[in-house]
Enzyme design. Structure first.
Site, mmCIF file in Angstrom:
data_model
loop_
_atom_site.group_PDB
_atom_site.id
_atom_site.type_symbol
_atom_site.label_atom_id
_atom_site.label_comp_id
_atom_site.label_asym_id
_atom_site.label_seq_id
_atom_site.Cartn_x
_atom_site.Cartn_y
_atom_site.Cartn_z
ATOM 1 C CG LEU A 75 152.605 26.874 14.309
ATOM 2 C CD1 LEU A 75 151.955 26.120 13.160
ATOM 3 C CD2 LEU A 75 152.727 26.010 15.545
ATOM 4 C CB CYS A 76 157.530 32.039 14.321
ATOM 5 S SG CYS A 76 158.860 32.858 13.498
ATOM 6 C CG HIS A 77 161.605 27.227 14.776
ATOM 7 N ND1 HIS A 77 160.908 27.037 13.614
ATOM 8 C CD2 HIS A 77 161.750 25.997 15.346
ATOM 9 C CE1 HIS A 77 160.642 25.750 13.471
ATOM 10 N NE2 HIS A 77 161.139 25.096 14.506
ATOM 11 C CG MET A 113 157.827 34.061 9.428
ATOM 12 S SD MET A 113 156.560 34.678 8.292
ATOM 13 C CE MET A 113 155.436 35.437 9.428
ATOM 14 C CD GLU A 114 162.324 35.485 12.645
ATOM 15 O OE1 GLU A 114 162.029 34.624 13.494
ATOM 16 O OE2 GLU A 114 162.323 35.237 11.419
ATOM 17 C CG ASP A 128 150.936 54.595 18.132
ATOM 18 O OD1 ASP A 128 149.722 54.726 18.427
ATOM 19 O OD2 ASP A 128 151.851 54.684 18.974
#
Length: 161
Positions: A75-77, A113-114, A128
Site C-alpha cells: 500500500l506504499c505510494h 518507508m523508503e 549476503d
C-alpha cells in the site's frame, strides 16, 4: 489514538488517497546496524573481501531499494525521490556496522518507508556478501530517527539510538 489509515470504514485494506495533501519537502532519517564477528568486521574494513568493496555495494543496494519500495510494500505510494544518502560507520568495540540513511522527496506523502527499506536492504547486502565467513551476523535496531514535512510536521525519536 489515531486510527490506522490503511483500512477503510469497512475494515478493508486500501491505499490512502493523498491527492488533496499539500506538496511539501519530506525527509526521513533511519538507522540500524549489523553485528558480526571481529574477523568479519576486520575483513570488511581491510577491503580484502573476495567479493569486493562490501560497503560500496551495500550503499548502492540501499539506494536502489529506496527507489523500489512501492514494489515491495503493497500500500506504499510510488514516489519521485529527490535524494538518497546511505552512510556506514564501523564500531570496532561492539563489532558492528551502523547504517544511517536519509531520503528526501517533494511530495504529498512521506518517505519513511523508503528510508527504512534502504537501511534494511543495505544491511542485508552486508549479510549476503559476508555470510560465507559469518552466518551468525545479526541485524538490529532498524528504526526511524526523524521525519519532517507534511501536516504532522517534524518528529524526532527522543531516546538515543
Amino acid at each position: 489514538m489515531t486510527k490506522l489509515t490503511h483500512f477503510n470504514q469497512s475494515g478493508e485494506a486500501h491505499m490512502v488517497d493523498v491527492g488533496q495533501k499539500a506538496i511539501t519537502q519530506r525527509v526521513a532519517i533511519t538507522t540500524g546496524y549489523i553485528e558480526m564477528l571481529p574477523s568479519t568486521l576486520a575483513l570488511i574494513q581491510s577491503g580484502d573481501h573476495k567479493k569486493g568493496d562490501v560497503l560500496s555495494i551495500a550503499r548502492i543496494a540501499g539506494i536502489m531499494a529506496s527507489k523500489r519500495t512501492a514494489d515491495l510494500i503493497p500500500l506504499c505510494h510510488p514516489l519521485p525521490i529527490t535524494h538518497v544518502e546511505v552512510n556506514f560507520t564501523t564500531d570496532s568495540k561492539n563489532n558492528r556496522i551502523h547504517c544511517h540513511t536519509t531520503v528526501k522527496t517533494n511530495g504529498q506523502t512521506g518517505v519513511e518507508m523508503e528510508a527504512l527499506t534502504a537501511t534494511q536492504i543495505a544491511l542485508l547486502t552486508i549479510y549476503d556478501m559476508c555470510k560465507a565467513v559469518d552466518r551468525g551476523m545479526c541485524i538490529s535496531g532498524v528504526q526511524l530517527q526523524q521525519k519532517s514535512g507534511g501536516k504532522s510536521g517534524h518528529w524526532q525519536r527522543s531516546d538515543p539510538a
